[in-house]
Design a protein around this motif. Structure first.
Motif, mmCIF file in Angstrom:
data_model
loop_
_atom_site.group_PDB
_atom_site.id
_atom_site.type_symbol
_atom_site.label_atom_id
_atom_site.label_comp_id
_atom_site.label_asym_id
_atom_site.label_seq_id
_atom_site.Cartn_x
_atom_site.Cartn_y
_atom_site.Cartn_z
ATOM 1 N N LEU A 147 -14.757 1.153 35.597
ATOM 2 C CA LEU A 147 -13.900 1.119 36.780
ATOM 3 C C LEU A 147 -12.649 0.286 36.508
ATOM 4 N N PRO A 148 -11.570 0.525 37.289
ATOM 5 C CA PRO A 148 -10.321 -0.239 37.092
ATOM 6 C C PRO A 148 -10.552 -1.742 37.186
ATOM 7 N N LYS A 149 -9.956 -2.468 36.260
ATOM 8 C CA LYS A 149 -10.132 -3.924 36.197
ATOM 9 C C LYS A 149 -8.778 -4.618 36.112
ATOM 10 N N GLY A 150 -8.808 -5.888 36.395
ATOM 11 C CA GLY A 150 -7.625 -6.736 36.304
ATOM 12 C C GLY A 150 -7.954 -8.085 36.903
ATOM 13 N N ILE A 151 -6.934 -8.807 37.324
ATOM 14 C CA ILE A 151 -7.161 -10.108 37.942
ATOM 15 C C ILE A 151 -7.663 -9.915 39.368
ATOM 16 N N ILE A 152 -8.762 -10.585 39.701
ATOM 17 C CA ILE A 152 -9.314 -10.543 41.052
ATOM 18 C C ILE A 152 -9.396 -11.968 41.607
ATOM 19 N N HIS A 153 -9.392 -12.079 42.919
ATOM 20 C CA HIS A 153 -9.493 -13.394 43.549
ATOM 21 C C HIS A 153 -10.895 -13.958 43.395
ATOM 22 N N GLY A 154 -11.897 -13.119 43.611
ATOM 23 C CA GLY A 154 -13.277 -13.515 43.378
ATOM 24 C C GLY A 154 -14.015 -14.054 44.581
ATOM 25 N N ASN A 155 -13.293 -14.544 45.590
ATOM 26 C CA ASN A 155 -13.992 -15.135 46.738
ATOM 27 C C ASN A 155 -13.070 -15.194 47.949
ATOM 28 N N LEU A 220 -12.212 8.111 43.184
ATOM 29 C CA LEU A 220 -13.541 8.603 43.577
ATOM 30 C C LEU A 220 -14.667 7.809 42.917
ATOM 31 N N PRO A 221 -14.560 7.475 41.612
ATOM 32 C CA PRO A 221 -15.602 6.639 41.019
ATOM 33 C C PRO A 221 -15.742 5.283 41.707
ATOM 34 N N GLU A 222 -14.624 4.723 42.197
ATOM 35 C CA GLU A 222 -14.708 3.447 42.913
ATOM 36 C C GLU A 222 -15.452 3.621 44.232
ATOM 37 N N TRP A 223 -15.155 4.708 44.957
ATOM 38 C CA TRP A 223 -15.886 4.956 46.209
ATOM 39 C C TRP A 223 -17.371 5.134 45.923
ATOM 40 N N ASP A 224 -17.704 5.861 44.859
ATOM 41 C CA ASP A 224 -19.115 6.073 44.514
ATOM 42 C C ASP A 224 -19.820 4.768 44.189
ATOM 43 N N SER A 225 -19.093 3.842 43.584
ATOM 44 C CA SER A 225 -19.684 2.582 43.145
ATOM 45 C C SER A 225 -19.661 1.493 44.208
#
Length: 228
Positions: A147-155, A220-225
């Protein structure tokens, strides 16, 4: 929070993270600010440093973001949509950040930690152990690592947000930021702002997603996951 004649400042005293981790946190905040994202901006000392060490802690200071926290139960539909929009903005900007920021809360790390803890759980918790075993086994088989990745806030929670009326003017508390799946960050935010007063609020979810997809439509893969 420090009150001075020049305004309000936030002083951070980090006693758990290593110096490299503190450097990574500061570099990420500076990158985000350069790209117009409203987060804290660490200030430089007269010697040009963004932090210093004292009594085993790393100390830094940032100018406070002027705005108000809004308790989760008082978030309006417009504010929820703004939360989604700003989170999507973070994800789009974060794709350009090429430095690695370790995800201390990734599922593989949590699964390894659970196996260590599991050895020491008392017998009367066997029912809980069985439930957790099933959950870990399920996620090992169904988590999508492409799935698409990058910087996330996390919380991201209501305590991390600063509002002026309906506008979200700043995001705080980037101490759990890392490289991870965007959908995980969005799901964490859903849990934080769409579950209130003992139940899940579908209308809140719809407003949050509306704001997010106005800037970054989910694949669509993100919605599925999403449920995983």
């Amino acid at each position: 929070i420090l009150e001075t004649k020049r305004g309000r400042f936030i002083v951070s005293m980090e006693g758990v993270k290593s110096e490299n981790e503190v450097k990574h946190d500061i570099e990420l905040l500076l990158f985000l600010r350069r790209h117009g994202f409203q987060c804290l901006q660490p200030l430089k000392s007269r010697g040009g440093q963004h932090y210093f060490q004292a009594d085993g802690r790393f100390i830094s200071a940032s100018r406070n973001i002027d705005g108000s926290e809004v308790p989760v139960g008082q978030l309006t539909p417009t504010q929820l949509s703004a939360v989604g929009h700003v989170l999507a903005d973070l994800h789009l900007i974060g794709r350009g950040y090429k430095k690695g920021v370790e995800n201390r809360f990734s599922f593989p790390r949590v699964a390894i930690l659970y196996q260590e803890v599991r050895k020491n759980l008392p017998p009367h918790l066997k029912t809980i152990v069985r439930v957790l075993d099933d959950e870990v086994t399920y996620l090992e088989g169904y988590l999508d690592n492409n799935l698409p990745k990058g910087i996330i806030h996390g919380n991201l929670s209501w305590e991390s947000m600063k509002f002026k009326g309906s506008r979200l003017v700043g995001i705080m508390n980037f101490d759990t930021a890392c490289r991870g799946k965007f959908i995980c960050d969005l799901a964490t935010t859903v849990n934080a702002v769409c579950y209130h007063d003992g139940r899940y609020r579908l209308k809140r979810f719809e407003e949050l997603i509306l704001g997010y997809e106005s800037l970054r439509p989910l694949s669509l893969p993100e919605w599925d996951s999403f449920p995983n």
